[in-house]
Motif scaffolding. Structure first.
Motif, PDB file in Angstrom:
ATOM      1  N   GLY A  38      10.426  -3.932 -31.927  1.00 50.26           N
ATOM      2  CA  GLY A  38      10.663  -5.053 -31.030  1.00 50.26           C
ATOM      3  C   GLY A  38       9.386  -5.699 -30.539  1.00 50.26           C
ATOM      4  O   GLY A  38       9.400  -6.808 -30.024  1.00 50.26           O
ATOM      5  N   GLU A  39       8.268  -5.005 -30.690  1.00 49.40           N
ATOM      6  CA  GLU A  39       6.975  -5.565 -30.281  1.00 49.40           C
ATOM      7  C   GLU A  39       6.437  -6.562 -31.306  1.00 49.40           C
ATOM      8  O   GLU A  39       5.449  -7.232 -31.053  1.00 49.40           O
ATOM      9  CB  GLU A  39       5.961  -4.444 -30.089  1.00 49.40           C
ATOM     10  CG  GLU A  39       6.307  -3.502 -28.970  1.00 49.40           C
ATOM     11  CD  GLU A  39       5.341  -2.331 -28.879  1.00 49.40           C
ATOM     12  OE1 GLU A  39       4.321  -2.327 -29.610  1.00 49.40           O
ATOM     13  OE2 GLU A  39       5.613  -1.425 -28.096  1.00 49.40           O
ATOM     14  N   TYR A  40       7.077  -6.623 -32.463  1.00 48.37           N
ATOM     15  CA  TYR A  40       6.631  -7.492 -33.542  1.00 48.37           C
ATOM     16  C   TYR A  40       7.743  -8.481 -33.882  1.00 48.37           C
ATOM     17  O   TYR A  40       8.633  -8.188 -34.676  1.00 48.37           O
ATOM     18  CB  TYR A  40       6.241  -6.663 -34.765  1.00 48.37           C
ATOM     19  CG  TYR A  40       5.120  -5.705 -34.465  1.00 48.37           C
ATOM     20  CD1 TYR A  40       3.814  -6.160 -34.412  1.00 48.37           C
ATOM     21  CD2 TYR A  40       5.367  -4.367 -34.188  1.00 48.37           C
ATOM     22  CE1 TYR A  40       2.768  -5.306 -34.119  1.00 48.37           C
ATOM     23  CE2 TYR A  40       4.328  -3.501 -33.893  1.00 48.37           C
ATOM     24  CZ  TYR A  40       3.040  -3.982 -33.860  1.00 48.37           C
ATOM     25  OH  TYR A  40       2.020  -3.130 -33.552  1.00 48.37           O
ATOM     26  N   PRO A  41       7.705  -9.661 -33.286  1.00 49.01           N
ATOM     27  CA  PRO A  41       8.802 -10.612 -33.477  1.00 49.01           C
ATOM     28  C   PRO A  41       8.936 -11.109 -34.915  1.00 49.01           C
ATOM     29  O   PRO A  41      10.037 -11.421 -35.352  1.00 49.01           O
ATOM     30  CB  PRO A  41       8.460 -11.756 -32.526  1.00 49.01           C
ATOM     31  CG  PRO A  41       7.017 -11.615 -32.226  1.00 49.01           C
ATOM     32  CD  PRO A  41       6.692 -10.164 -32.367  1.00 49.01           C
ATOM     33  N   LEU A  42       7.849 -11.162 -35.660  1.00 51.78           N
ATOM     34  CA  LEU A  42       7.933 -11.611 -37.044  1.00 51.78           C
ATOM     35  C   LEU A  42       8.694 -10.600 -37.889  1.00 51.78           C
ATOM     36  O   LEU A  42       9.538 -10.971 -38.712  1.00 51.78           O
ATOM     37  CB  LEU A  42       6.522 -11.849 -37.603  1.00 51.78           C
ATOM     38  CG  LEU A  42       6.436 -12.551 -38.944  1.00 51.78           C
ATOM     39  CD1 LEU A  42       7.109 -13.908 -38.889  1.00 51.78           C
ATOM     40  CD2 LEU A  42       4.993 -12.698 -39.370  1.00 51.78           C
ATOM     41  N   VAL A  43       8.446  -9.320 -37.678  1.00 51.35           N
ATOM     42  CA  VAL A  43       9.170  -8.270 -38.400  1.00 51.35           C
ATOM     43  C   VAL A  43      10.642  -8.297 -38.002  1.00 51.35           C
ATOM     44  O   VAL A  43      11.530  -8.189 -38.850  1.00 51.35           O
ATOM     45  CB  VAL A  43       8.550  -6.879 -38.121  1.00 51.35           C
ATOM     46  CG1 VAL A  43       9.389  -5.770 -38.713  1.00 51.35           C
ATOM     47  CG2 VAL A  43       7.128  -6.825 -38.658  1.00 51.35           C
ATOM     48  N   ASP A  97      -6.513 -14.054 -30.819  1.00 56.15           N
ATOM     49  CA  ASP A  97      -6.918 -12.652 -30.874  1.00 56.15           C
ATOM     50  C   ASP A  97      -5.776 -11.726 -30.475  1.00 56.15           C
ATOM     51  O   ASP A  97      -5.849 -10.526 -30.662  1.00 56.15           O
ATOM     52  CB  ASP A  97      -8.139 -12.402 -29.976  1.00 56.15           C
ATOM     53  CG  ASP A  97      -7.908 -12.853 -28.539  1.00 56.15           C
ATOM     54  OD1 ASP A  97      -6.894 -13.521 -28.287  1.00 56.15           O
ATOM     55  OD2 ASP A  97      -8.753 -12.534 -27.693  1.00 56.15           O
ATOM     56  N   ASP A  98      -4.700 -12.291 -29.956  1.00 55.83           N
ATOM     57  CA  ASP A  98      -3.523 -11.518 -29.590  1.00 55.83           C
ATOM     58  C   ASP A  98      -2.519 -11.584 -30.744  1.00 55.83           C
ATOM     59  O   ASP A  98      -2.096 -12.669 -31.145  1.00 55.83           O
ATOM     60  CB  ASP A  98      -2.910 -12.090 -28.312  1.00 55.83           C
ATOM     61  CG  ASP A  98      -1.684 -11.324 -27.863  1.00 55.83           C
ATOM     62  OD1 ASP A  98      -1.565 -10.132 -28.197  1.00 55.83           O
ATOM     63  OD2 ASP A  98      -0.851 -11.929 -27.162  1.00 55.83           O
ATOM     64  N   LEU A  99      -2.126 -10.434 -31.280  1.00 57.59           N
ATOM     65  CA  LEU A  99      -1.221 -10.390 -32.430  1.00 57.59           C
ATOM     66  C   LEU A  99       0.135 -10.999 -32.110  1.00 57.59           C
ATOM     67  O   LEU A  99       0.734 -11.676 -32.952  1.00 57.59           O
ATOM     68  CB  LEU A  99      -1.053  -8.941 -32.907  1.00 57.59           C
ATOM     69  CG  LEU A  99      -0.158  -8.722 -34.115  1.00 57.59           C
ATOM     70  CD1 LEU A  99      -0.727  -9.438 -35.323  1.00 57.59           C
ATOM     71  CD2 LEU A  99      -0.010  -7.244 -34.399  1.00 57.59           C
ATOM     72  N   GLU A 100       0.608 -10.811 -30.901  1.00 57.31           N
ATOM     73  CA  GLU A 100       1.916 -11.357 -30.527  1.00 57.31           C
ATOM     74  C   GLU A 100       1.894 -12.884 -30.544  1.00 57.31           C
ATOM     75  O   GLU A 100       2.826 -13.524 -31.028  1.00 57.31           O
ATOM     76  CB  GLU A 100       2.308 -10.842 -29.149  1.00 57.31           C
ATOM     77  CG  GLU A 100       3.710 -11.233 -28.740  1.00 57.31           C
ATOM     78  CD  GLU A 100       4.100 -10.643 -27.403  1.00 57.31           C
ATOM     79  OE1 GLU A 100       5.302 -10.636 -27.119  1.00 57.31           O
ATOM     80  OE2 GLU A 100       3.219 -10.215 -26.644  1.00 57.31           O
ATOM     81  N   GLN A 113       2.030 -14.078 -34.105  1.00 54.58           N
ATOM     82  CA  GLN A 113       3.366 -13.954 -34.682  1.00 54.58           C
ATOM     83  C   GLN A 113       4.307 -15.043 -34.174  1.00 54.58           C
ATOM     84  O   GLN A 113       5.076 -15.618 -34.957  1.00 54.58           O
ATOM     85  CB  GLN A 113       3.938 -12.577 -34.383  1.00 54.58           C
ATOM     86  CG  GLN A 113       3.216 -11.481 -35.135  1.00 54.58           C
ATOM     87  CD  GLN A 113       3.849 -10.133 -34.898  1.00 54.58           C
ATOM     88  OE1 GLN A 113       5.062 -10.007 -34.882  1.00 54.58           O
ATOM     89  NE2 GLN A 113       3.016  -9.130 -34.714  1.00 54.58           N
ATOM     90  N   TYR A 114       4.254 -15.334 -32.886  1.00 57.72           N
ATOM     91  CA  TYR A 114       5.091 -16.411 -32.360  1.00 57.72           C
ATOM     92  C   TYR A 114       4.666 -17.768 -32.909  1.00 57.72           C
ATOM     93  O   TYR A 114       5.508 -18.639 -33.151  1.00 57.72           O
ATOM     94  CB  TYR A 114       5.074 -16.424 -30.830  1.00 57.72           C
ATOM     95  CG  TYR A 114       5.970 -15.381 -30.231  1.00 57.72           C
ATOM     96  CD1 TYR A 114       7.343 -15.378 -30.474  1.00 57.72           C
ATOM     97  CD2 TYR A 114       5.463 -14.379 -29.416  1.00 57.72           C
ATOM     98  CE1 TYR A 114       8.173 -14.422 -29.928  1.00 57.72           C
ATOM     99  CE2 TYR A 114       6.287 -13.412 -28.864  1.00 57.72           C
ATOM    100  CZ  TYR A 114       7.644 -13.446 -29.125  1.00 57.72           C
ATOM    101  OH  TYR A 114       8.464 -12.494 -28.582  1.00 57.72           O
ATOM    102  N   THR A 115       3.382 -17.954 -33.128  1.00 55.99           N
ATOM    103  CA  THR A 115       2.905 -19.195 -33.735  1.00 55.99           C
ATOM    104  C   THR A 115       3.409 -19.322 -35.167  1.00 55.99           C
ATOM    105  O   THR A 115       3.843 -20.398 -35.590  1.00 55.99           O
ATOM    106  CB  THR A 115       1.359 -19.246 -33.703  1.00 55.99           C
ATOM    107  OG1 THR A 115       0.927 -19.096 -32.348  1.00 55.99           O
ATOM    108  CG2 THR A 115       0.850 -20.556 -34.260  1.00 55.99           C
TER     109      THR A 115
END
Length: 139
Positions: A35-40, A100-103, A106-108
């Motif tokens: 759930g921490e990875y919205p793209l996955v 620099d933030d992975l989240e 992913q949202y982008t």
């Protein structure tokens, strides 16, 4: 007898369940929540049960629904789903987004998928409309 279309959809649902079980097992082993990875989450929750069977059935040309309609459905609803996920994100959008933030990245990417899906679908429909209008007026 079960139709081929229903077997493909049932198979994709089985893959979806296996992917969820795999993600839960991975979370138990590594402590990293999917759930921490919205793209996955987008790819597993929407890609496997909805997009994959529609694109497979469009590629094989089976069923009563035309391949063009299947592709339209997959593209339109993937765009909607991606933009719904991005709309619910708690991300501070500004012109100076630091990637620099992975989240945030992913949202982008999900936003780009959503906007790109609609832009691609719009361009495709305009091109098809132009082709059909020029074919009707050709001597």
């Amino acid at each position: 007898m079960v139709s081929r279309e229903n077997r493909v959809i049932a198979g994709s649902f089985v893959l979806f369940v296996l992917a969820i079980v795999g993600l839960l097992a991975l979370e138990t082993v590594t402590g990293v929540a999917a759930g921490e990875y919205p793209l996955v989450a987008f790819l597993v929750v929407y890609g496997l049960p909805v997009v994959a069977p529609q694109l497979y059935l469009a590629a094989t040309g089976s069923g009563d629904v035309s391949p063009r309609t299947r592709v339209r459905f997959a593209v339109a609803f993937s765009g909607v789903f991606a933009l719904v996920i991005v709309g619910g994100a708690d991300v501070d959008w500004s012109w100076s987004i630091a990637f620099d933030d992975l989240e945030t990245v992913q949202y982008t990417l999900l936003g780009a998928i959503g906007i790109g899906a609609f832009a691609g679908l719009l361009c495709y429909e305009v091109l098809e409309g132009y082709r059909s209008s020029t074919a009707d007026t050709a001597p």
